[in-house]
Design an enzyme around this catalytic site. Structure first.
Site, short mmCIF file in Angstrom:
data_model
loop_
_atom_site.label_atom_id
_atom_site.label_comp_id
_atom_site.label_asym_id
_atom_site.label_seq_id
_atom_site.Cartn_x
_atom_site.Cartn_y
_atom_site.Cartn_z
N GLU A 199 1.53 2.24 6.91
CA GLU A 199 0.10 1.91 6.78
C GLU A 199 -0.54 1.66 8.15
O GLU A 199 -1.73 1.85 8.33
CB GLU A 199 -0.10 0.68 5.88
CG GLU A 199 0.21 0.93 4.41
CD GLU A 199 -0.93 1.62 3.64
OE1 GLU A 199 -2.07 1.63 4.12
OE2 GLU A 199 -0.65 2.16 2.54
N CYS A 202 9.76 4.57 -3.28
CA CYS A 202 8.45 4.05 -2.89
C CYS A 202 7.61 5.26 -2.55
O CYS A 202 8.07 6.14 -1.81
CB CYS A 202 8.58 3.12 -1.69
SG CYS A 202 6.99 2.62 -1.01
N THR A 203 6.40 5.31 -3.08
CA THR A 203 5.60 6.52 -2.90
C THR A 203 5.08 6.68 -1.47
O THR A 203 4.56 7.73 -1.12
CB THR A 203 4.43 6.55 -3.90
OG1 THR A 203 3.71 5.31 -3.82
CG2 THR A 203 4.93 6.75 -5.31
N HIS A 204 5.24 5.64 -0.64
CA HIS A 204 4.89 5.81 0.77
C HIS A 204 5.93 6.67 1.51
O HIS A 204 5.62 7.30 2.52
CB HIS A 204 4.84 4.45 1.48
CG HIS A 204 3.59 3.66 1.26
ND1 HIS A 204 3.27 3.07 0.07
CD2 HIS A 204 2.56 3.37 2.12
CE1 HIS A 204 2.12 2.43 0.19
NE2 HIS A 204 1.67 2.59 1.42
N SER A 228 -0.90 0.71 -3.99
CA SER A 228 -1.39 -0.37 -3.12
C SER A 228 -2.13 0.18 -1.90
O SER A 228 -2.94 -0.53 -1.31
CB SER A 228 -0.19 -1.19 -2.63
OG SER A 228 0.69 -0.36 -1.92
N ASN A 249 5.87 2.50 -7.11
CA ASN A 249 7.13 2.07 -7.73
C ASN A 249 7.13 0.58 -8.03
O ASN A 249 7.66 0.16 -9.06
CB ASN A 249 8.29 2.38 -6.79
CG ASN A 249 8.62 3.86 -6.75
OD1 ASN A 249 9.49 4.33 -7.46
ND2 ASN A 249 7.90 4.62 -5.94
N TYR A 291 2.35 -4.43 -1.99
CA TYR A 291 2.73 -4.93 -3.31
C TYR A 291 4.19 -5.40 -3.32
O TYR A 291 4.56 -6.28 -4.07
CB TYR A 291 2.58 -3.83 -4.37
CG TYR A 291 1.20 -3.68 -4.97
CD1 TYR A 291 0.08 -4.29 -4.41
CD2 TYR A 291 1.01 -2.93 -6.12
CE1 TYR A 291 -1.19 -4.14 -4.98
CE2 TYR A 291 -0.24 -2.77 -6.70
CZ TYR A 291 -1.34 -3.37 -6.12
OH TYR A 291 -2.57 -3.22 -6.69
N GLY A 292 4.99 -4.76 -2.50
CA GLY A 292 6.43 -5.01 -2.52
C GLY A 292 6.83 -6.45 -2.23
O GLY A 292 7.92 -6.87 -2.58
#
Ligand code: DGL
Length: 265
Positions: free
Chosen positions: A152, A184-186, A11, A74, A42-43
């Protein structure tokens, strides 16, 4: 075929953690990255919306001639990976959840925590997959929805982010865990801040490296490792956000070839 790039999407900036690990483990490969910043986060979206976005982005990456599509998110892995595998059955697709579950099957944790977006946690994907593989592990899940917008917006390594992270991770359900999955890839961007809350005493399971290893194995198995010339990496976003480029530069030194791709109109 081997010289074609690896397609990666998320995202926003989260998938860059996976892209970065890929560049370290597979320096001969080139990448095309798509950050769907127009639909971030997206979450908070429905599974149906995430399927729609994921399908369209996969088509975009395939139009750019990628040899593999890596779902570096994810929330999309939990909601859309099964449908992508059905609809793009000729394409090599890799998600970020299954490689982590495979990795955990080699460990013997009694109690493990997973943090992620509301979409990932409410899907129960980690819990179900881990329980199916390793019956003895207790999995506790916690949604931590503020972390993605926080990252972000560039709130990292500061008092605001420390306070948010501490508040979430003080949740009593996480007491006694031996490992915490960053679902979560963040989150690898704030891995040190997370680790510090646990006094660096538990294992932090960061999918970026695990997924990059899974990709390497997959490319080897399919005889797709690039031995020839490398193309220039390309980064696409669906909407301009001030921090994307800044965070991308944290991971990739030098010029980032960042373009806006209007795939939604
Ligand atoms: N980095 C993504 C994930 O792994 C997306 C987070 C979001 O956009 O909410 O879930």
């Amino acid at each position: 075929m081997k010289e074609r790039p690896i397609g990666i999407f998320d995202s926003g900036v989260g998938g860059l953690t996976v892209a970065h690990a890929i560049k370290q483990i597979l320096p001969g490969e080139s990448i095309i990255y798509f950050g769907d910043t127009a639909h971030l986060p997206y979450g908070d979206k429905s599974a149906e919306s995430i399927k729609l976005y994921s399908r369209k982005i996969t088509e975009f990456l395939l139009e750019h001639n990628v040899k593999v599509v890596l779902v570096a998110c994810n929330s999309a892995s939990a909601s859309a990976f099964d449908i992508l595998k059905k609809e793009f059955s000729q394409t090599i697709l890799i998600d970020v959840i299954n490689p982590v579950v495979d990795y955990l099957a080699t460990k013997h944790y009694e109690r493990i925590g997973v943090i992620g977006t509301k979409r990932t946690i409410s899907s129960g994907t980690y819990e179900n997959k881990i329980k199916n593989r390793t019956g003895e592990t207790t999995v506790v899940s916690l949604a931590t929805p503020l972390l993605v917008p926080m990252i972000e917006e560039g709130f990292i390594f500061d008092d605001i982010s420390n306070a948010i992270i501490r508040t979430y991770l003080s949740d009593p359900s996480l007491k006694g865990i031996q490992a915490l999955i960053l679902g979560c890839t963040h989150y690898p961007i704030i891995k040190n801040q997370i680790s510090k809350i646990f006094n660096f005493n538990i294992d932090i399971v960061d999918s970026a490296r695990i997924v990059a290893e899974a990709l390497r194995e997959n490319l080897e198995k399919n005889d797709l490792l690039n031995m020839g010339d490398k193309l220039k990496d390309q980064f696409f976003i669906s909407d301009y956000t001030p921090y994307f480029e800044k965070i991308a530069r944290m991971f990739f030194e030098g010029e980032i070839n960042l373009k806006k791709a209007d795939i939604w109109s």
